[in-house]
Design an enzyme around this catalytic site. Structure first.
Site, short mmCIF file in Angstrom:
data_model
loop_
_atom_site.label_atom_id
_atom_site.label_comp_id
_atom_site.label_asym_id
_atom_site.label_seq_id
_atom_site.Cartn_x
_atom_site.Cartn_y
_atom_site.Cartn_z
N HIS A 118 30.20 27.67 8.56
CA HIS A 118 30.53 26.52 7.90
C HIS A 118 31.98 26.06 8.38
CE1 HIS A 118 33.62 29.14 6.06
NE2 HIS A 118 32.72 30.15 5.93
N ASP A 119 32.00 24.76 8.41
CA ASP A 119 33.36 24.06 8.85
C ASP A 119 33.68 24.26 10.41
OD1 ASP A 119 34.02 22.88 6.16
OD2 ASP A 119 34.00 25.26 5.87
N GLY A 136 33.70 30.93 10.62
CA GLY A 136 33.69 29.56 9.92
C GLY A 136 34.97 28.77 10.30
#
Length: 259
Positions: A118-119, A136
């Protein structure tokens, strides 16, 4: 041409000439642009924004819910740029409310079993070899090459045109134009072969090399090295990029070469 054995949610927005092979699943709130090929047994979850002429191979999972206990179901997205190739069993998680998105740029190659958490923000023209695991909030800048089975710690930044050896454990930031290897991860020179292939002149390569002599080979701390670089070396795009990268590093940069 969509196979009848693929499931496509009626609210997904699919360009007319996209090919979706059997047994793939496309969820709602997904957009797929022209010329893209979705291989068999691919799952594309909500929030995916897939560009033109992308190729996604069997078993890949795109825009899945983040593997982050802080994620509370907020609407986030995953972007995959034009002409990117996503090979077998790659997993890409969508963003959280930190950046609201995960981004993979254009003209990238993600080889089999890569995980992008994520991200993450992956730039253009990056090559990420087999089984690389990216935690992440990582940033990988344009033209970076990451060797197979490397693991990248969360919040790390990998600079443009850098090259990481296979099996690297990346706990610190990797400045642009460098080669990194060994354990712990260490400066091993600049990526001169890659730079030549991309049209950098010999003079420019020597300039970059001289900057990193100050940073990594003179026994100076980063602050003193960068002050001397500013004082003694002529300004240039590359010089300023290196200075800004190192000065803005939150995790600190990899160690200098030692015998």
């Amino acid at each position: 041409m969509n196979q009848p054995l693929a499931y496509i949610h009626p609210q997904a927005k699919i360009a007319r000439n996209v090919v979706i092979e059997p047994f793939s699943t496309i969820h709602k709130n997904v957009t797929i642009d022209e010329g893209t090929w979705i291989g068999p047994n691919v799952t594309i979850f909500e929030g995916a924004r897939i560009g033109k002429n992308v190729k996604i191979f069997p078993g890949a999972s795109i825009s899945a819910v983040p593997q982050d206990l802080k994620y509370k179901g907020e609407e986030t997205e995953t972007f995959i740029g034009d002409n990117t190739v996503v090979r077998e069993y790659v997993t890409v998680s969508r963003g959280t409310d930190d950046r609201d998105k995960t981004v993979i740029g254009s003209n990238c190659l993600l080889m089999a079993y890569v995980h992008v958490a994520h991200d993450c923000i992956i730039g253009d023209n990056c090559i990420i070899a087999n089984a690389v695991q990216i935690a992440g909030h990582v940033t990988v800048q344009d033209y970076a090459i990451i060797g197979g089975s490397s693991a990248i710690h969360q919040f790390v930044k990998v600079g443009a045109h850098s090259m990481l050896s296979g099996g690297s454990l990346v706990r610190k930031d990797v400045p642009p134009y460098t080669k990194a290897a060994r354990e712990p991860l260490t400066y091993c020179g600049i990526n001169s072969i890659g730079l030549r292939r991309r049209g950098f002149s010999s003079e420019k390569i020597n300039e970059i090399q001289e900057i990193y002599r100050y940073v990594f080979l003179k026994g100076l701390n980063n602050s003193k090295a960068l002050d001397l670089v500013e004082l003694e070396l002529a300004p240039s795009k590359e010089r300023d990029e290196i200075i800004n990268f190192i000065r803005s590093s939150d995790r600190g940069v990899m160690k200098g070469y030692s015998y």
